[in-house]
Design a protein around this motif. Structure first.
Motif, PDB file in Angstrom:
ATOM      1  N   GLY A  69      -0.724  -6.658   3.666  1.00 43.79           N
ATOM      2  CA  GLY A  69      -2.048  -6.915   4.225  1.00 43.79           C
ATOM      3  C   GLY A  69      -2.048  -6.856   5.746  1.00 43.79           C
ATOM      4  N   ARG A  70      -1.107  -6.162   6.325  1.00 43.26           N
ATOM      5  CA  ARG A  70      -0.982  -6.099   7.790  1.00 43.26           C
ATOM      6  C   ARG A  70      -1.273  -4.712   8.348  1.00 43.26           C
ATOM      7  NH1 ARG A  70       4.957  -7.823   8.868  1.00 43.26           N
ATOM      8  NH2 ARG A  70       4.319  -7.180  10.968  1.00 43.26           N
ATOM      9  N   ALA A  71      -1.956  -3.860   7.570  1.00 43.07           N
ATOM     10  CA  ALA A  71      -2.246  -2.501   8.020  1.00 43.07           C
ATOM     11  C   ALA A  71      -3.646  -2.098   7.597  1.00 43.07           C
ATOM     12  CB  ALA A  71      -1.223  -1.524   7.467  1.00 43.07           C
ATOM     13  N   LEU A  72      -4.249  -1.218   8.407  1.00 43.12           N
ATOM     14  CA  LEU A  72      -5.599  -0.726   8.156  1.00 43.12           C
ATOM     15  C   LEU A  72      -5.641   0.765   8.468  1.00 43.12           C
ATOM     16  CD1 LEU A  72      -8.500  -1.896   7.474  1.00 43.12           C
ATOM     17  CD2 LEU A  72      -8.941  -1.710   9.935  1.00 43.12           C
ATOM     18  N   ARG A 127      -5.453  -3.403   2.151  1.00 44.55           N
ATOM     19  CA  ARG A 127      -4.269  -3.775   1.364  1.00 44.55           C
ATOM     20  C   ARG A 127      -4.223  -2.981   0.064  1.00 44.55           C
ATOM     21  NH1 ARG A 127      -2.432  -9.932  -0.441  1.00 44.55           N
ATOM     22  NH2 ARG A 127      -0.427  -9.290  -1.386  1.00 44.55           N
ATOM     23  N   ARG A 128      -3.017  -2.608  -0.323  1.00 43.06           N
ATOM     24  CA  ARG A 128      -2.803  -1.907  -1.585  1.00 43.06           C
ATOM     25  C   ARG A 128      -1.427  -2.256  -2.114  1.00 43.06           C
ATOM     26  NH1 ARG A 128      -3.122   2.563   2.133  1.00 43.06           N
ATOM     27  NH2 ARG A 128      -1.064   3.462   2.628  1.00 43.06           N
ATOM     28  N   THR A 129      -1.225  -1.945  -3.389  1.00 40.82           N
ATOM     29  CA  THR A 129       0.060  -2.254  -4.010  1.00 40.82           C
ATOM     30  C   THR A 129       1.098  -1.233  -3.554  1.00 40.82           C
ATOM     31  OG1 THR A 129      -1.095  -3.107  -5.951  1.00 40.82           O
ATOM     32  CG2 THR A 129       1.259  -2.648  -6.192  1.00 40.82           C
ATOM     33  N   SER A 130       1.840  -1.613  -2.597  1.00 37.66           N
ATOM     34  CA  SER A 130       2.875  -0.731  -2.051  1.00 37.66           C
ATOM     35  C   SER A 130       3.801  -1.563  -1.173  1.00 37.66           C
ATOM     36  CB  SER A 130       2.259   0.413  -1.230  1.00 37.66           C
ATOM     37  OG  SER A 130       1.613  -0.100  -0.092  1.00 37.66           O
TER      38      SER A 130
END
Length: 306
Positions: A230-233, A220-223
């Motif tokens: 929080g749904r990507a890795l 997760r990152r601010t974007s």
């Protein structure tokens, strides 16, 4: 009283009287000769002769209807002249006829995922049906542009050859099913899991155990987008061969992992268009933006939808 006798006029001399008669006669004679020469053609250089007979056909009579003649000429020019010796053009119908291939079955294979069955070996060809993963298909040895000619309801159809396998997919195989998926915490720690959804955590733990070649993970990152939710890795990998193994493994196990999207090296696969396989993406300007150095995995939301 007697009148005086009138005085007799003096007569002119004879020469004068002769001149009075001869001069007008000469003048009249000369004038007559001139008029006769002008009216009666002679043999002199000034005599006009008629034009030769060979040029008479080029001269239209004064009474000929010129407008009518031109109109007829234009009409005649528009009439096509058929050249019997020239070859006639082929009909367009004969050019669009696609040769029919013989449905000569040579083997049988299994679909490793849902496959679109198409009428032609083209990505945009008409879809006549869909076969599920694990379906056994009778196939031929004919492969065109990545499509294999198969038997579908006893008719010749086309499917993507890369999604056909000689063996039926099982849950214990490395290419499909839930075999080998670990839910244990990663030895590298769980800091990357902060803010991730349960499905994203599941993907992280499964990949860290299965592919130790992955250098690091980004979560997760601010974007905006899936990373901000929080749904990507992002799985950072330098070896493209291993990178493709990771991408294909996640795709094969998307249902068990909760994955809905995989992106790698300017190619994308989504559950919504799974039968289309890997689709090309436009250039985003840099290797990282084009996912050349990492495998991106997006998962469903908490409600199980995109």
């Amino acid at each position: 009283m007697t009148r005086p006798r009138p005085r007799r006029a003096i007569r002119p001399p004879l020469a004068v009287r002769v001149a009075r008669i001869a001069v007008p006669a000469a003048v009249i004679t000369a004038l007559g000769a001139g008029v006769a020469g002008a009216v009666i053609p002679g043999d002199g250089a000034e005599v006009a002769y008629p034009a030769p007979a060979s040029t008479a056909s080029n001269v239209l009579p004064l009474s000929a209807p010129r407008a009518r003649t031109q109109e007829v000429s234009r009409h005649i020019a528009r009439v096509p002249i058929r050249n019997e010796a020239a070859p006639r053009p082929k009909s367009s119908a004969s050019e669009t006829i696609t040769p029919v291939l013989k449905l000569k079955i040579s083997d049988s294979k299994y679909a490793t995922t849902e496959l679109n069955v198409r009428t032609k070996p083209q990505d945009d060809a008409h879809v006549v049906g869909v076969v599920r993963a694990g379906t056994k298909l009778s196939v031929t040895s004919t492969i065109t542009d990545g499509f294999r000619y198969v038997s579908y309801h006893h008719k010749g159809r086309w499917v993507k050859d890369e999604y056909l396998s000689d063996k039926k997919p099982t849950s214990g195989s490395s290419g499909s099913g839930s075999g080998g998926i670990s839910g244990a915490p990663c030895s590298s720690g769980s800091s990357v899991e902060s803010g991730l959804t349960p499905d994203a955590v599941r993907v992280h733990r499964a990949l860290c155990h299965r592919y130790p070649q992955i250098r690091s993970f980004l979560g997760r990152r601010t974007s905006s987008g899936y990373h901000g939710q929080g749904r990507a890795l992002d799985c950072m990998i330098s070896d493209s061969t291993v990178g493709w193994e990771i991408a294909k493994w996640v795709r094969a196990n998307a249902k068990e992992l909760g994955a809905m999207e995989v992106i790698y090296r300017q190619h994308i696969w989504t559950v919504q268009r799974s039968s289309d396989g890997w689709r090309s993406m436009s250039d985003r300007g840099s290797p990282t933006a084009n996912h050349m150095d990492h495998v991106h995995v997006s998962v469903y939301g908490s409600s199980g939808t995109a």
